[in-house]
Motif scaffolding. Structure first.
Motif, PDB file in Angstrom:
ATOM      1  N   LEU A   1       0.693  -0.987   0.022  1.00 17.84           N
ATOM      2  CA  LEU A   1      -0.144  -0.005   0.097  1.00 17.84           C
ATOM      3  C   LEU A   1       0.922   1.260  -0.033  1.00 17.84           C
ATOM      4  CD1 LEU A   1      -2.808   1.179   0.288  1.00 17.84           C
ATOM      5  CD2 LEU A   1      -2.589   1.222   2.838  1.00 17.84           C
ATOM      6  N   PHE A   2       0.781   2.159  -1.043  1.00 18.85           N
ATOM      7  CA  PHE A   2       1.262   3.404  -1.016  1.00 18.85           C
ATOM      8  C   PHE A   2       0.224   4.475  -0.528  1.00 18.85           C
ATOM      9  CE2 PHE A   2       3.946   1.223  -4.184  1.00 18.85           C
ATOM     10  CZ  PHE A   2       5.067   1.722  -3.912  1.00 18.85           C
ATOM     11  N   ALA A   3       0.693   5.545   0.115  1.00 19.93           N
ATOM     12  CA  ALA A   3      -0.031   6.729   0.633  1.00 19.93           C
ATOM     13  C   ALA A   3       1.052   7.920   0.072  1.00 19.93           C
ATOM     14  CB  ALA A   3      -0.021   6.800   2.028  1.00 19.93           C
TER      15      ALA A   3
ATOM     16  N   THR B   1       0.666  11.105 -11.170  1.00 23.83           N
ATOM     17  CA  THR B   1       1.260  11.016 -12.463  1.00 23.83           C
ATOM     18  C   THR B   1       2.719  10.215 -12.553  1.00 23.83           C
ATOM     19  OG1 THR B   1       2.142  13.175 -12.405  1.00 23.83           O
ATOM     20  CG2 THR B   1       0.015  13.053 -13.408  1.00 23.83           C
ATOM     21  N   ASN B   2       3.200  10.072 -11.381  1.00 23.98           N
ATOM     22  CA  ASN B   2       4.384   9.409 -11.153  1.00 23.98           C
ATOM     23  C   ASN B   2       4.211   7.812 -11.096  1.00 23.98           C
ATOM     24  OD1 ASN B   2       4.678  12.043 -10.060  1.00 23.98           O
ATOM     25  ND2 ASN B   2       6.669  11.299  -9.247  1.00 23.98           N
ATOM     26  N   ALA B   3       5.116   7.169 -11.733  1.00 22.28           N
ATOM     27  CA  ALA B   3       5.173   5.779 -11.705  1.00 22.28           C
ATOM     28  C   ALA B   3       5.428   5.217 -10.269  1.00 22.28           C
ATOM     29  CB  ALA B   3       6.153   5.135 -12.715  1.00 22.28           C
ATOM     30  N   LEU B   4       4.792   4.103  -9.913  1.00 23.63           N
ATOM     31  CA  LEU B   4       4.968   3.323  -8.591  1.00 23.63           C
ATOM     32  C   LEU B   4       5.857   2.293  -8.731  1.00 23.63           C
ATOM     33  CD1 LEU B   4       1.239   3.058  -7.197  1.00 23.63           C
ATOM     34  CD2 LEU B   4       2.701   4.755  -6.501  1.00 23.63           C
ATOM     35  N   TYR B   5       6.581   1.730  -9.983  1.00 23.84           N
ATOM     36  CA  TYR B   5       7.020   0.713 -10.138  1.00 23.84           C
ATOM     37  C   TYR B   5       7.986   0.667 -11.456  1.00 23.84           C
ATOM     38  CZ  TYR B   5       7.455  -4.526 -10.327  1.00 23.84           C
ATOM     39  OH  TYR B   5       8.035  -5.851 -10.417  1.00 23.84           O
ATOM     40  N   GLY B   6       9.117   0.251 -11.174  1.00 22.05           N
ATOM     41  CA  GLY B   6       9.873   0.154 -12.363  1.00 22.05           C
ATOM     42  C   GLY B   6      10.857  -0.970 -12.521  1.00 22.05           C
ATOM     43  N   GLY B   7      11.655  -0.953 -13.563  1.00 20.57           N
ATOM     44  CA  GLY B   7      12.320  -2.065 -14.096  1.00 20.57           C
ATOM     45  C   GLY B   7      13.117  -2.632 -13.097  1.00 20.57           C
ATOM     46  N   LEU B   8      13.794  -2.178 -12.225  1.00 22.47           N
ATOM     47  CA  LEU B   8      14.718  -2.653 -11.060  1.00 22.47           C
ATOM     48  C   LEU B   8      13.988  -3.632 -10.081  1.00 22.47           C
ATOM     49  CD1 LEU B   8      17.118   0.283 -10.270  1.00 22.47           C
ATOM     50  CD2 LEU B   8      17.388  -1.722 -11.448  1.00 22.47           C
TER      51      LEU B   8
ATOM     52  N   GLY C   1       4.444 -12.498 -10.862  1.00 21.66           N
ATOM     53  CA  GLY C   1       4.264 -11.270 -11.660  1.00 21.66           C
ATOM     54  C   GLY C   1       4.150 -10.251 -10.699  1.00 21.66           C
ATOM     55  N   THR C   2       3.556  -8.964 -11.207  1.00 22.28           N
ATOM     56  CA  THR C   2       3.335  -7.747 -10.654  1.00 22.28           C
ATOM     57  C   THR C   2       2.134  -6.992 -11.035  1.00 22.28           C
ATOM     58  OG1 THR C   2       5.822  -7.684  -9.819  1.00 22.28           O
ATOM     59  CG2 THR C   2       4.246  -5.640  -9.909  1.00 22.28           C
ATOM     60  N   VAL C   3       1.133  -6.693 -10.345  1.00 17.33           N
ATOM     61  CA  VAL C   3      -0.050  -5.834 -10.631  1.00 17.33           C
ATOM     62  C   VAL C   3       0.224  -4.397  -9.990  1.00 17.33           C
ATOM     63  CG1 VAL C   3      -2.577  -5.646 -10.706  1.00 17.33           C
ATOM     64  CG2 VAL C   3      -1.405  -7.771 -10.899  1.00 17.33           C
ATOM     65  N   VAL C   4       0.095  -3.563 -10.847  1.00 17.94           N
ATOM     66  CA  VAL C   4       0.229  -1.918 -10.213  1.00 17.94           C
ATOM     67  C   VAL C   4      -0.932  -1.118 -10.587  1.00 17.94           C
ATOM     68  CG1 VAL C   4       1.597   0.028 -10.296  1.00 17.94           C
ATOM     69  CG2 VAL C   4       2.605  -2.199 -10.535  1.00 17.94           C
ATOM     70  N   LEU C   5      -1.703  -0.945  -9.475  1.00 14.43           N
ATOM     71  CA  LEU C   5      -2.811  -0.292  -9.719  1.00 14.43           C
ATOM     72  C   LEU C   5      -2.551   1.301  -9.738  1.00 14.43           C
ATOM     73  CD1 LEU C   5      -3.889  -2.881  -8.456  1.00 14.43           C
ATOM     74  CD2 LEU C   5      -6.119  -1.628  -8.078  1.00 14.43           C
ATOM     75  N   GLY C   6      -1.820   1.614 -10.641  1.00 19.74           N
ATOM     76  CA  GLY C   6      -1.180   3.052 -10.866  1.00 19.74           C
ATOM     77  C   GLY C   6      -0.316   2.721 -12.046  1.00 19.74           C
ATOM     78  N   LYS C   7       0.682   3.643 -12.346  1.00 22.38           N
ATOM     79  CA  LYS C   7       1.525   3.610 -13.594  1.00 22.38           C
ATOM     80  C   LYS C   7       2.847   2.996 -13.180  1.00 22.38           C
ATOM     81  CE  LYS C   7      -0.316   8.187 -15.164  1.00 22.38           C
ATOM     82  NZ  LYS C   7      -1.133   7.657 -16.298  1.00 22.38           N
ATOM     83  N   ILE C   8       3.489   2.368 -13.995  1.00 26.37           N
ATOM     84  CA  ILE C   8       4.689   1.893 -14.081  1.00 26.37           C
ATOM     85  C   ILE C   8       5.745   2.789 -15.117  1.00 26.37           C
ATOM     86  CG2 ILE C   8       3.920  -0.130 -13.685  1.00 26.37           C
ATOM     87  CD1 ILE C   8       4.741  -1.471 -16.571  1.00 26.37           C
ATOM     88  N   ARG C   9       7.098   2.216 -15.018  1.00 28.29           N
ATOM     89  CA  ARG C   9       7.931   2.991 -16.180  1.00 28.29           C
ATOM     90  C   ARG C   9       8.912   1.816 -16.373  1.00 28.29           C
ATOM     91  NH1 ARG C   9      12.220   7.221 -13.094  1.00 28.29           N
ATOM     92  NH2 ARG C   9      13.156   5.635 -11.558  1.00 28.29           N
TER      93      ARG C   9
ATOM     94  N   VAL D   1       6.321  11.756  -4.410  1.00 28.25           N
ATOM     95  CA  VAL D   1       4.862  11.978  -4.222  1.00 28.25           C
ATOM     96  C   VAL D   1       4.175  10.756  -3.177  1.00 28.25           C
ATOM     97  CG1 VAL D   1       4.594  13.236  -6.216  1.00 28.25           C
ATOM     98  CG2 VAL D   1       4.355  10.696  -6.253  1.00 28.25           C
ATOM     99  N   ALA D   2       4.971   9.767  -3.140  1.00 34.37           N
ATOM    100  CA  ALA D   2       4.139   8.917  -2.106  1.00 34.37           C
ATOM    101  C   ALA D   2       5.173   7.762  -1.460  1.00 34.37           C
ATOM    102  CB  ALA D   2       3.418   7.770  -3.255  1.00 34.37           C
ATOM    103  N   LYS D   3       4.491   7.236  -0.518  1.00 37.77           N
ATOM    104  CA  LYS D   3       5.456   6.269   0.286  1.00 37.77           C
ATOM    105  C   LYS D   3       4.730   4.952   0.527  1.00 37.77           C
ATOM    106  CE  LYS D   3       3.842   8.450   4.410  1.00 37.77           C
ATOM    107  NZ  LYS D   3       4.002   9.311   5.555  1.00 37.77           N
ATOM    108  N   VAL D   4       5.543   4.037   0.774  1.00 40.60           N
ATOM    109  CA  VAL D   4       4.873   2.611   1.176  1.00 40.60           C
ATOM    110  C   VAL D   4       4.481   2.593   2.822  1.00 40.60           C
ATOM    111  CG1 VAL D   4       5.165   0.074   1.364  1.00 40.60           C
ATOM    112  CG2 VAL D   4       6.001   1.439  -0.619  1.00 40.60           C
ATOM    113  N   VAL D   5       3.205   2.443   3.029  1.00 44.71           N
ATOM    114  CA  VAL D   5       2.772   2.594   4.513  1.00 44.71           C
ATOM    115  C   VAL D   5       2.554   1.277   4.993  1.00 44.71           C
ATOM    116  CG1 VAL D   5       2.404   4.997   4.333  1.00 44.71           C
ATOM    117  CG2 VAL D   5       0.511   3.292   3.742  1.00 44.71           C
ATOM    118  N   ALA D   6       2.174   0.283   4.081  1.00 45.21           N
ATOM    119  CA  ALA D   6       1.735  -1.067   4.706  1.00 45.21           C
ATOM    120  C   ALA D   6       2.138  -2.248   3.748  1.00 45.21           C
ATOM    121  CB  ALA D   6       0.320  -1.072   4.933  1.00 45.21           C
TER     122      ALA D   6
END
Length: 234
Positions: A54-56, A98-105, A117-125, A150-155
């Motif tokens: 979870l991101f907030a 508008t920022n991506a939550l997840y990237g190639g690394l 696999g990975t599911v992102v309810l947001g954008k990736i880059r 813009v965001a941080k992992v809180v849970a």
């Protein structure tokens, strides 16, 4: 859990949705609006227990999870990254970020750990990095900027709440995620009665639909074939 995944791995997300709608879940367990971004040519379904993240927003009072989340991901899991409901939208682009939550690394590490696999309810880059890895990734869309401004992992490992016009969706850690180019479906596992019904229904429905398809190819009307083979299902 391994036995359950082996049983379900023979089926597609559409098969799971058919069963869930049959037993009263109108959405069919679908997390809407997600697109398979990787690999370039999907060939099989992605399946595994949900590893929830979870991101907030940065100004959220909850502290950021120290050490991030990726290094604790479990082999065989499907990472589900979502934002707090305050950052969600019920219409396109479905997130205020508008920022991506997840990237190639992150995919590089997830693949090394054996994640499914990975599911992102947001954008990736870094779209081509995911594709070069042939690692399954689903998201709402693409972006360029990293999430940390813009965001941080809180849970991690907690229930995710997703807004939807079909009704709010709850995703618990350990729920089974089944995904392919058609979409992403979540099968809750804590309701043992529902789970047993679904496991019993799916093979019967798949068999019935195969017979319907053959009848239609042989010239029978679709409505007649469906009535004949589906009416007897539990």
């Amino acid at each position: 859990m391994t036995d359950l995944i082996q049983k379900l791995s023979k089926y597609k997300p559409c098969d799971i949705s058919d069963a869930l709608t049959r037993y009263g879940i109108k959405s069919g367990g679908t997390i809407p609006h997600l697109i398979q971004q990787s690999p370039r040519q999907p060939t099989t379904s992605t399946i595994g227990p949900a590893y929830t993240v979870l991101f907030a927003a940065l100004d959220d009072p909850r502290p950021a999870i120290k050490g991030g989340y990726i290094d604790s991901a479990l082999s065989g899991c499907v990472l589900i990254l979502a934002t707090d409901t305050g950052l969600q939208l019920p219409y396109a682009p479905y997130t205020t970020l508008t920022n991506a939550l997840y990237g190639g690394l992150m995919s590089t590490r997830a693949q090394y750990l054996g994640c499914a696999g990975t599911v992102v309810l947001g954008k990736i880059r870094d779209i081509n990095e995911h594709r070069d890895l042939e690692y399954p990734v689903f998201s709402y869309g693409l972006g360029t900027a990293p999430p940390n401004t813009v965001a941080k992992v809180v849970a991690v490992g907690e229930i995710l709440l997703i807004k939807s016009t079909m009704g709010d969706i709850c995703i618990d850690a350990g729920d089974i995620v089944i995904a392919d180019e058609n979409g992403v479906v979540v099968l809750p596992v804590k309701d043992k009665v529902l789970l047993e019904k679904i496991l019993n229904y799916i093979p019967q429905r798949v068999s019935a639909d195969a017979k319907i398809a053959q009848d239609i190819k042989n010239g029978k009307k679709a409505t007649e074939a469906q009535k004949e083979h589906r009416n007897s299902l539990p």
